[in-house]
Design an enzyme around this catalytic site. Structure first.
Site, PDB file in Angstrom:
ATOM      1  N   GLU A  87       0.533   2.131  -7.785  1.00 52.26           N
ATOM      2  CA  GLU A  87      -0.695   1.348  -7.565  1.00 52.26           C
ATOM      3  C   GLU A  87      -0.344  -0.049  -7.040  1.00 52.26           C
ATOM      4  O   GLU A  87      -0.914  -1.071  -7.464  1.00 52.26           O
ATOM      5  CB  GLU A  87      -1.535   1.255  -8.847  1.00 52.26           C
ATOM      6  CG  GLU A  87      -1.888   2.592  -9.488  1.00 52.26           C
ATOM      7  CD  GLU A  87      -2.753   3.500  -8.624  1.00 52.26           C
ATOM      8  OE1 GLU A  87      -3.307   3.018  -7.611  1.00 52.26           O
ATOM      9  OE2 GLU A  87      -2.845   4.695  -8.937  1.00 52.26           O
ATOM     10  N   ALA A  88       0.579  -0.086  -6.080  1.00 48.24           N
ATOM     11  CA  ALA A  88       1.111  -1.359  -5.592  1.00 48.24           C
ATOM     12  C   ALA A  88       0.048  -2.219  -4.926  1.00 48.24           C
ATOM     13  O   ALA A  88       0.189  -3.450  -4.873  1.00 48.24           O
ATOM     14  CB  ALA A  88       2.251  -1.089  -4.614  1.00 48.24           C
TER      15      ALA A  88
HETATM   16  C1  LIG Z   1      -9.654   3.570  -1.418  1.00 45.23           C
HETATM   17  C2  LIG Z   1      -9.758   2.619  -2.561  1.00 45.23           C
HETATM   18  C3  LIG Z   1      -9.204   2.934  -3.780  1.00 45.23           C
HETATM   19  N1  LIG Z   1      -9.300   2.080  -4.834  1.00 45.23           N
HETATM   20  C4  LIG Z   1      -8.715   2.430  -6.122  1.00 45.23           C
HETATM   21  C5  LIG Z   1      -9.129   3.774  -6.660  1.00 45.23           C
HETATM   22  C6  LIG Z   1      -7.953   4.187  -7.509  1.00 45.23           C
HETATM   23  O1  LIG Z   1      -8.127   3.597  -8.803  1.00 45.23           O
HETATM   24  C7  LIG Z   1      -6.761   3.556  -6.793  1.00 45.23           C
HETATM   25  C8  LIG Z   1      -5.986   4.518  -5.929  1.00 45.23           C
HETATM   26  O2  LIG Z   1      -5.385   5.515  -6.735  1.00 45.23           O
HETATM   27  P1  LIG Z   1      -4.474   6.712  -6.158  1.00 45.23           P
HETATM   28  O3  LIG Z   1      -3.321   6.743  -7.122  1.00 45.23           O
HETATM   29  O4  LIG Z   1      -4.049   6.394  -4.762  1.00 45.23           O
HETATM   30  O5  LIG Z   1      -5.294   7.944  -6.244  1.00 45.23           O
HETATM   31  O6  LIG Z   1      -7.300   2.529  -5.965  1.00 45.23           O
HETATM   32  C9  LIG Z   1      -9.943   0.858  -4.676  1.00 45.23           C
HETATM   33  O7  LIG Z   1     -10.008   0.041  -5.617  1.00 45.23           O
HETATM   34  N2  LIG Z   1     -10.509   0.542  -3.470  1.00 45.23           N
HETATM   35  C10 LIG Z   1     -10.433   1.374  -2.400  1.00 45.23           C
HETATM   36  O8  LIG Z   1     -10.962   1.021  -1.304  1.00 45.23           O
END
Ligand SMILES: Cc1cn([C@H]2C[C@H](O)[C@@H](COP(=O)(O)O)O2)c(=O)[nH]c1=O
Ligand SMILES: Nc1ncnc2c1ncn2[C@@H]1O[C@H](COP(=O)(O)OP(=O)(O)O)[C@@H](O)[C@H]1O
Length: 215
Positions: A87-88
């Site tokens: 979640e970098a």
């Molecule tokens: C596209 C997108 C994603 N997020 C958030 C949603 C999830 O909590 C993570 C991504 O998790 P993953 O391990 O890649 O499935 O990011 C966000 O906050 N905003 C966005 O535009």
């Protein structure tokens, strides 16, 4: 001297799965590995990195990678050879902290995160790490609506702020064609077009998505 390896892609592409594979490979080789994720990610667990299919490993949940030394203590931090980061996109100071971990502290740093947000815009600092990295792996999943590879993440929830933690309740992996069609629906709904007939934007996008699913 350490090294920097990036795993990026849209949601549901297998980034966390690939990260855990690399963690387990390193552990099999007898290397000392620590897993870190952003504390913003409370989706499936607060102290584990978890894939959408349920694989999990324990981790430190931090605001920024630079806090790891303080959490482990100097001696334990010095012994770490591999730092795996998930979640970098949510981690503050990512470029400075990853560079320091690799170039000053000698760690192999593996960084997994989104290649872009739901608008396909830069998200956090992961793209800024590319020029500093040894390797970059871009993963693709499967489009929710056809057999094509997924390249992008469609938001199906109503929120328009960049950060919205969630899973399949709020996002779907999509190919270029379905991103183009369904993102246009999302934008129209967010701009109020059709809002009188469809007061719930989420419902309108969900309707469009259901239509695609049945097509
Ligand atoms: C596209 C997108 C994603 N997020 C958030 C949603 C999830 O909590 C993570 C991504 O998790 P993953 O391990 O890649 O499935 O990011 C966000 O906050 N905003 C966005 O535009
Ligand atoms: N739309 C989806 N909803 C829930 N799980 C999915 C979906 N598409 C794929 N998956 C599962 O998620 C796994 C990948 O999860 P993960 O490694 O956590 O991906 P990422 O970190 O890229 O979001 C796939 O192997 C598959 O089992």
């Amino acid at each position: 001297m350490g090294s920097i390896h990036i795993i990026m892609g849209p949601m549901f592409a297998g980034k966390t799965t690939a990260l855990i594979d690399r963690v387990e490979d390193a552990q099999r080789l007898g290397q000392a590995v620590v897993v870190v994720k952003s504390a913003v990610d409370t989706r499936y667990s607060v102290d584990q990195v978890v894939t959408h299919s349920g694989r999990r490993v324990p981790c430190f949940a931090l605001q920024r990678l630079g806090q790891l030394r303080g959490r482990l203590g100097e001696e334990a931090y010095r012994a770490v050879q591999v730092v795996a980061v998930d979640e970098a996109q949510f981690l503050e100071g990512l470029v400075d902290d990853v560079r320091a971990a690799a170039e000053e502290d000698g760690k192999t740093v593996i960084v997994a995160g989104l290649n872009g947000d739901f608008r396909r815009q830069r998200f956090g600092q992961i793209l800024d790490l590319v020029p500093l990295s040894d390797t970059v792996k871009k993963l693709r999943g499967r489009c929710k609506f056809c057999e094509q590879p997924s390249l992008f993440t469609l938001r199906i929830a109503a929120s328009t702020q960049q950060q919205l933690v969630g899973g399949a309740d709020a996002y779907a992996p999509v190919c270029r064609e379905h991103y183009h069609d369904l993102e246009a629906v999302r934008r129209a709904v967010a701009a109020g077009v059709g809002a009188a007939e469809h007061p719930e934007p989420e419902a309108k996008v969900a309707q469009a998505i259901a239509g695609v699913s049945q097509a």
